[in-house]
Design a protein around this motif. Structure first.
Motif, PDB file in Angstrom:
ATOM      1  N   ARG A  78      38.612  54.131 120.977  1.00 52.17           N
ATOM      2  CA  ARG A  78      38.982  53.556 119.559  1.00 52.17           C
ATOM      3  C   ARG A  78      39.375  54.432 118.677  1.00 52.17           C
ATOM      4  N   MET A  79      40.563  54.114 118.000  1.00 55.95           N
ATOM      5  CA  MET A  79      41.056  55.229 117.214  1.00 55.95           C
ATOM      6  C   MET A  79      40.728  54.657 115.544  1.00 55.95           C
ATOM      7  N   LEU A  80      40.063  55.200 114.785  1.00 56.30           N
ATOM      8  CA  LEU A  80      39.913  54.658 113.319  1.00 56.30           C
ATOM      9  C   LEU A  80      40.968  55.327 112.528  1.00 56.30           C
ATOM     10  N   ILE A  81      41.865  54.744 111.968  1.00 56.51           N
ATOM     11  CA  ILE A  81      43.142  55.402 111.161  1.00 56.51           C
ATOM     12  C   ILE A  81      43.275  55.110 109.724  1.00 56.51           C
ATOM     13  N   GLU A  82      43.716  55.928 108.909  1.00 58.62           N
ATOM     14  CA  GLU A  82      44.091  55.703 107.712  1.00 58.62           C
ATOM     15  C   GLU A  82      45.399  55.795 107.491  1.00 58.62           C
ATOM     16  N   CYS A  83      46.264  54.820 107.127  1.00 58.98           N
ATOM     17  CA  CYS A  83      47.694  54.916 107.043  1.00 58.98           C
ATOM     18  C   CYS A  83      47.826  55.742 105.569  1.00 58.98           C
ATOM     19  N   VAL A  84      48.653  56.593 105.634  1.00 60.77           N
ATOM     20  CA  VAL A  84      49.013  57.252 104.386  1.00 60.77           C
ATOM     21  C   VAL A  84      50.571  57.139 103.908  1.00 60.77           C
ATOM     22  N   ALA A  85      50.626  57.002 102.818  1.00 66.60           N
ATOM     23  CA  ALA A  85      52.221  56.885 102.220  1.00 66.60           C
ATOM     24  C   ALA A  85      52.775  58.370 102.256  1.00 66.60           C
ATOM     25  N   ARG A  91      47.124  52.738  95.948  1.00 70.50           N
ATOM     26  CA  ARG A  91      47.998  51.374  96.069  1.00 70.50           C
ATOM     27  C   ARG A  91      49.035  51.507  97.074  1.00 70.50           C
ATOM     28  N   GLN A  92      49.620  53.001  96.980  1.00 69.50           N
ATOM     29  CA  GLN A  92      50.711  53.265  98.173  1.00 69.50           C
ATOM     30  C   GLN A  92      50.149  53.370  99.491  1.00 69.50           C
ATOM     31  N   ASN A  93      49.042  53.537  99.769  1.00 69.87           N
ATOM     32  CA  ASN A  93      48.622  53.875 101.129  1.00 69.87           C
ATOM     33  C   ASN A  93      48.318  52.196 101.664  1.00 69.87           C
ATOM     34  N   MET A  94      47.837  51.435 100.464  1.00 64.50           N
ATOM     35  CA  MET A  94      47.462  49.933 100.807  1.00 64.50           C
ATOM     36  C   MET A  94      48.739  49.498 101.128  1.00 64.50           C
ATOM     37  N   ALA A  95      49.997  49.707 100.697  1.00 63.12           N
ATOM     38  CA  ALA A  95      51.341  49.208 100.973  1.00 63.12           C
ATOM     39  C   ALA A  95      51.774  49.758 102.609  1.00 63.12           C
ATOM     40  N   ALA A  96      51.414  50.988 102.662  1.00 63.69           N
ATOM     41  CA  ALA A  96      51.759  51.474 104.024  1.00 63.69           C
ATOM     42  C   ALA A  96      51.000  50.702 105.142  1.00 63.69           C
ATOM     43  N   ALA A  97      49.662  50.762 104.867  1.00 62.58           N
ATOM     44  CA  ALA A  97      48.935  50.079 105.884  1.00 62.58           C
ATOM     45  C   ALA A  97      49.336  48.516 106.168  1.00 62.58           C
ATOM     46  N   LEU A 123      42.344  43.153  98.489  1.00 64.11           N
ATOM     47  CA  LEU A 123      43.501  44.076  98.198  1.00 64.11           C
ATOM     48  C   LEU A 123      43.977  43.974  96.580  1.00 64.11           C
ATOM     49  N   PRO A 124      43.195  44.319  95.783  1.00 63.23           N
ATOM     50  CA  PRO A 124      43.684  44.148  94.210  1.00 63.23           C
ATOM     51  C   PRO A 124      44.673  45.284  93.818  1.00 63.23           C
ATOM     52  N   GLU A 125      45.356  44.837  92.776  1.00 58.09           N
ATOM     53  CA  GLU A 125      46.571  45.647  91.959  1.00 58.09           C
ATOM     54  C   GLU A 125      46.150  46.950  92.275  1.00 58.09           C
ATOM     55  N   ASP A 126      45.003  47.206  91.739  1.00 60.31           N
ATOM     56  CA  ASP A 126      44.392  48.582  91.365  1.00 60.31           C
ATOM     57  C   ASP A 126      43.296  49.051  92.109  1.00 60.31           C
ATOM     58  N   PRO A 127      43.479  49.299  93.449  1.00 65.63           N
ATOM     59  CA  PRO A 127      41.895  49.551  94.325  1.00 65.63           C
ATOM     60  C   PRO A 127      41.305  50.773  93.849  1.00 65.63           C
TER      61      PRO A 127
END
Ligand code: TRP
Length: 363
Positions: A78-85, A91-97, A123-127
């Motif tokens: 398993r790979m645990l991953i954070e998508c980074v913008a 908010r940008q990382n959330m959009a990338a994810a 997933l609020p506007e302002d996490p």
């Protein structure tokens, strides 16, 4: 000299890891998907600082590996991953994810209905908090990979975590489950037991899970384990033995013990499975000690340790006594769908933590 990128570094680790645990036939796919998820954080040179100070790993590598030792002798990677913008931020990382999730859904048969039920909550506007959405990409010898999403109960602030989790569980049909978990909290009313992750399998099968994680700050083993009473499958004596083997006697005053409850098809409020995660790296001097303890824990649960040795060597060739944190957590899973032990391995792409006596505690 040409600079090595994060993708090149982690790609080589992943190829060796796949080979180490009998998944070499999945290596190309794994490397490709991980690079896709890492996005701009992956193409960056390792000599540059991390694009984002990800909490996935201590050195802010945006990926962490884990190997699950199954009772039938097979292994899951398993790979645990954070998508980074490219221009990172919560908010940008959330959009990338979310964009990455669309790409995953094009490639694999993911079931996002549970996620769709609760996404507006998490997933609020302002996490707020240290992360908004992490993925785990799960590969076994056969079948399509599985994708899991981790959401942050504290994404609207710590004070709202309880109501967020309660609402999410009830929307998913687990009526009564939240009260059940609350009734089994080790220290009722205390803020030392905090919901840390709300995770969903994006799978459309009877074994698709909802998992609720709690971090037990400054807990004794007995306190952390009192939450185990909440699951039918938890065998408290085994959990106690495992915690002592991996973490020592406690109390666990550095990184917290973490527990999780697994909810399956909602025929009852009670969780069907329980896991305990011991942050071994905070309770040993170095990785040689961490590996030794992990070996013993695997053996006591009847698991062969050869694959563990190979997996560790796939990730690093440094002397184990010269660093700490390669073995980040070791967890025990009880109950369906799969009992067993999981070992979490840090990529150490950016940094190796030096051994520290302080980590061992007062003793
Ligand atoms: N790095 C964080 C921590 O150690 C988050 C994390 C990554 C984590 N993998 C984990 C937490 C496994 C618990 C179990 O807390």
């Amino acid at each position: 000299m040409r600079a090595v990128s994060v993708n090149e570094y982690t790609g080589a680790q992943l190829r060796r890891l796949c080979l180490a645990i009998g998944l070499e036939h999945r290596a190309d796919e794994v490397v490709e998907v991980v690079a896709d998820l890492l996005g701009p954080a992956g193409t960056r040179g390792l000599a540059e600082p991390p694009l984002w100070r990800s909490d996935v790993a201590d050195d802010h590598s945006p990926v962490e590996y884990s190997v699950a030792f199954e009772e039938d002798g097979s292994h899951t990677l398993r790979m645990l991953i954070e998508c980074v913008a490219a221009a990172p931020g919560p908010r940008q990382n959330m959009a990338a994810a979310l964009a990455a999730l669309d790409r995953l859904a094009e490639r694999y048969p993911l079931a996002t209905d549970k996620f769709d039920e609760v996404r507006d909550l998490f997933l609020p506007e302002d996490p707020q908090g240290v992360f908004t959405l992490w993925f785990s990409f799960v590969v076994r010898s056969e079948g399509p990979p599985m994708v899991k999403v981790y959401l942050n109960p504290e994404v609207r602030g710590q004070a709202k975590a309880d109501s967020l989790v309660r609402t999410a569980l009830s929307r998913l049909g687990f009526t009564g489950s939240f009260d059940w978990v609350l009734a089994h909290q080790p220290r009722p009313g205390s803020t030392l037991d905090r919901f840390s992750f709300f995770a969903l399998d994006l799978e459309d099968t009877a074994s698709a899970r909802v998992k609720l994680y709690q971090s037990h700050f400054a807990a004794t083993a007995a306190e952390a384990q009192s939450a185990a009473g909440a699951a039918d499958a938890a065998d408290t004596a085994r959990v106690a033995e495992f915690t002592a083997l991996v973490g020592g006697p406690g109390p666990f005053l550095r990184r917290p013990l973490v527990s999780s409850h697994t909810f399956l098809a909602s025929d009852s409020a009670r969780p069907k499975g329980y896991s305990l995660y011991v942050p071994v790296r905070d309770y040993v001097r170095d990785d040689a000690v961490a590996l030794d303890r992990t070996r013993r824990a695997l053996r006591s649960f009847g698991v062969d340790t050869a694959a563990l040795e190979r997996a560790v060597r796939a990730v690093t060739d440094r002397p184990l006594a010269e660093g700490v944190g390669l073995l980040a957590h070791v967890s025990l899973r009880m109950g369906p769908p799969r009992p067993g032990v999981t070992v979490y391995l840090s990529a150490e792409a950016y940094e190796v933590n030096r051994p520290s006596r302080a980590r061992v505690g007062a003793a």
